[in-house]
Design an enzyme around this catalytic site. Structure first.
Site, PDB file in Angstrom:
ATOM      1  N   LEU A  87       4.801  -0.804   1.872  1.00 24.39           N
ATOM      2  CA  LEU A  87       3.609  -1.336   1.224  1.00 24.39           C
ATOM      3  C   LEU A  87       2.606  -0.202   1.079  1.00 24.39           C
ATOM      4  O   LEU A  87       2.541   0.690   1.936  1.00 24.39           O
ATOM      5  CB  LEU A  87       2.982  -2.469   2.051  1.00 24.39           C
ATOM      6  CG  LEU A  87       3.821  -3.729   2.277  1.00 24.39           C
ATOM      7  CD1 LEU A  87       3.066  -4.711   3.183  1.00 24.39           C
ATOM      8  CD2 LEU A  87       4.163  -4.405   0.953  1.00 24.39           C
ATOM      9  N   ASP A  88       1.817  -0.221   0.005  1.00 18.76           N
ATOM     10  CA  ASP A  88       0.756   0.766  -0.141  1.00 18.76           C
ATOM     11  C   ASP A  88      -0.156   0.720   1.080  1.00 18.76           C
ATOM     12  O   ASP A  88      -0.315  -0.329   1.717  1.00 18.76           O
ATOM     13  CB  ASP A  88      -0.074   0.488  -1.395  1.00 18.76           C
ATOM     14  CG  ASP A  88       0.709   0.701  -2.672  1.00 18.76           C
ATOM     15  OD1 ASP A  88       1.747   1.393  -2.623  1.00 18.76           O
ATOM     16  OD2 ASP A  88       0.291   0.166  -3.718  1.00 18.76           O
ATOM     17  N   ARG A  89      -0.782   1.846   1.362  1.00 18.19           N
ATOM     18  CA  ARG A  89      -1.671   1.920   2.529  1.00 18.19           C
ATOM     19  C   ARG A  89      -2.749   0.836   2.493  1.00 18.19           C
ATOM     20  O   ARG A  89      -3.075   0.233   3.516  1.00 18.19           O
ATOM     21  CB  ARG A  89      -2.321   3.307   2.581  1.00 18.19           C
ATOM     22  CG  ARG A  89      -3.260   3.521   3.757  1.00 18.19           C
ATOM     23  CD  ARG A  89      -3.689   4.973   3.844  1.00 18.19           C
ATOM     24  NE  ARG A  89      -4.508   5.374   2.710  1.00 18.19           N
ATOM     25  CZ  ARG A  89      -5.830   5.323   2.696  1.00 18.19           C
ATOM     26  NH1 ARG A  89      -6.493   4.874   3.748  1.00 18.19           N
ATOM     27  NH2 ARG A  89      -6.513   5.722   1.651  1.00 18.19           N
ATOM     28  N   THR A 125      -2.601  -2.056   0.942  1.00 15.71           N
ATOM     29  CA  THR A 125      -2.036  -3.393   0.781  1.00 15.71           C
ATOM     30  C   THR A 125      -1.668  -3.963   2.145  1.00 15.71           C
ATOM     31  O   THR A 125      -1.095  -3.261   2.980  1.00 15.71           O
ATOM     32  CB  THR A 125      -0.789  -3.353  -0.116  1.00 15.71           C
ATOM     33  OG1 THR A 125      -1.142  -2.790  -1.374  1.00 15.71           O
ATOM     34  CG2 THR A 125      -0.230  -4.751  -0.343  1.00 15.71           C
TER      35      THR A 125
END
Length: 546
Positions: free
Chosen positions: A244-246, A248
């Site tokens: 997951l994106d940082r 998110t």
């Protein structure tokens, strides 16, 4: 016999090999023997290939013996020896040694990491072979001035094949192993705990908070999901299934074994995983289902910026509105592909960016904030505009751009300004007399070195990393030369390193609210599993934006 042989073009072949060759040498006039040619010489005679008798070619060289298994090739006379590369550990785990590098502390609603000494390690890249260390540092590691690297070498911080580097002019060879000890500072993250959703013999499923990277990357190491799970939950040797994106939050799956990882990863590659996200966007999102299939192109991997572009990779996202409160809408998102920032970029393209997206809801994209792909800027202009906008809002830390990556965007002069992204700590000037080191080649280097407490020219010793990992913490229990310790407000000791620029500046901490983005992974479903997290507070219909 000799007369007949002298008339033969190749008497050695006629007489059958090197043994006869050396016996003929004993028959040379005067009874003298042929000497083995020294370095740089072609033989004893005046002409190449002639012995003292002046007749025939030199004896053929003895065949080079093949190295046995495990046997090292030794360098020739005058060559620098480079040991063979060590067998590297291909595992995914971090050990207790890594977890013990430093400690956490909590301040102002943020999880922080105490600065610590750390060894960056690498083998010589192909493009570095034949280049000096000075050249490599000045062209590829520009986060620090070259005077820093000279001072680091003099302080024993740079090691080549586990030997201290004293001369940056040394030329690199294939398989050279370089170790650089630095004083490492990590950005803060939210104090929101990692919630364990599922744990069994096969997987660990967590609800990841926003602002936490999944695994070590960039400036983050201990402030990552992997390290926090290992240090605080005793969950180790985890295999990452997806990322997951940082910024998110939401469902994040780890496998406990390689077999489970391979099985689930196959479902990911075959796109058999159903993914469901929820977000809050600006404006009134359409009530009907919306599908976006615009291709996405990466503008900058280092800054982490993408945009819609015909040359990009194909992707597809389906959106469904859940609610609208007059200002913002809560939207469910179903990504059928997994491109970088896919949901965020598609929402920006549709004209409904995520409310607090620190990249795709910025004025830097233009009046329409990138709606319909209208940007009217080159990629370089866009990156500079994003950095400038965050600088003006004093929120540059949200982008997590290192000084090295910042300079090519805004220019070295702008980046070096003390008010650009950092505030320099006022330090009492040091007189040249008190800091001059006798015999120093560079006065600036001398000033750095002479002012190190208890500075000693003896090299610091580092234990070689037995696992062969690409980086490791300094675990000898001692500070590198010159490092000092001081107390802080929570009564704990904090290291100060005079070679470290980060120790001399004060960065403004982000607020806990700035570390939350309204995008959440709500559900992941595979052929044999389904994992869900609860709806975040900001996605509830009665949520108060104030």
């Amino acid at each position: 016999m000799w007369a007949r042989l002298a008339g033969v073009a190749d008497p050695w072949m006629l007489l059958g090999g090197s043994r006869v060759c050396w016996s003929l040498a004993a028959l040379a006039p005067g009874g003298c023997r042929m000497e083995e040619p020294g370095p740089g010489s072609s033989g004893v005679g005046d002409e190449p290939g002639l012995g003292s008798s002046g007749v025939g070619d030199a004896p053929p060289p003895a065949k080079r013996r093949r190295l046995l298994a495990g046997e090292e090739k030794r360098p020739g006379r005058g060559e620098r020896y480079v040991p063979p590369p060590r067998k590297r550990n291909l595992g995914v785990s971090f050990s207790e040694t890594h977890f013990a590098e430093t400690r956490y502390y909590f301040e102002g609603g943020l999880r922080k990491v105490r600065p610590y000494h750390f060894d960056f390690q690498t083998y010589c890249k192909g493009r570095w072979v034949g280049k000096s260390l000075l050249h490599v540092f000045s062209t590829e590691f520009r986060a620090q001035p070259i005077d820093y690297y000279r001072a680091a070498a003099s302080a024993g911080r740079l090691r080549l094949n586990e030997q201290p580097v004293r001369d940056l002019g040394i030329v690199l060879k294939n398989n050279d192993f370089l170790r650089n000890t630095v004083h490492r500072h990590e950005p803060p993250v939210t104090t929101q705990p990692i919630q364990i959703l599922v744990e069994n013999d096969e997987v660990v499923v967590v609800d990841k908070p926003s602002s936490l990277p999944v695994h070590p990357c960039g400036r983050f190491r201990h402030n990552t999901v992997i390290f926090i799970l290992g240090k605080e939950h005793n969950l180790k040797e985890l295999h990452t299934i997806h990322r997951l994106d940082r910024m998110t939050s939401g469902v994040l799956i780890f496998a406990k074994t390689a077999e489970v990882s391979k099985r689930i990863d196959e479902q990911v590659r075959q796109r058999q995983l159903e993914k469901e996200y929820v977000c809050r966007v600006l404006g009134e999102f359409p009530e009907n289902e919306v599908t976006c299939e615009e291709p996405i192109l990466v503008v900058s991997y280092k800054v982490g910026v993408c945009r819609v572009d015909p040359k990009g990779k194909s992707c597809k996202t389906v959106f469904q509105r859940l609610s609208y409160n007059g200002k913002t809408s809560v939207v469910k998102c179903f990504p059928f592909t997994g491109r970088t920032h896919q949901i965020r970029v598609h929402l920006q393209f549709l004209g409904y960016p995520i409310v607090n997206d620190p990249i795709y809801n910025m004025e830097a994209w233009g009046p329409g904030k990138g709606k319909g792909g209208e940007i009217n800027k080159t990629d370089e202009e866009l990156l500079r505009a994003l950095v400038e906008e965050h600088r003006s809002k004093q929120s540059l830390s949200i982008l997590d751009i290192s000084e090295e990556d910042l300079k090519p965007i805004v220019g070295s002069e702008e980046c070096d300004r003390s008010d650009y992204c950092t505030k320099t700590v006022e330090i009492t000037p040091i007189s040249a007399d008190s800091c001059r080191t006798e015999g120093s080649k560079d006065q600036k280097e001398a000033e750095i070195l002479a002012c190190l407490p208890n500075y000693d020219t003896r090299p610091e010793t580092h234990e070689a990393n037995p696992e062969g990992t690409s980086s490791s913490g300094n675990q000898d229990g001692l500070n590198p030369e010159g490092a000092s310790s001081s107390g802080n407000q929570d009564g704990q000791t904090e290291e100060k390193d005079p070679l470290c620029e980060e120790c001399k500046i004060v960065r403004q901490d982000p607020s806990p609210r700035e570390l939350v983005m309204y995008l959440h992974a709500l559900r992941y479903k595979g052929a044999e599993f389904e994992y869900n997290s609860k709806m975040p507070d900001w996605a509830l219909e009665d949520w108060d934006e104030s």
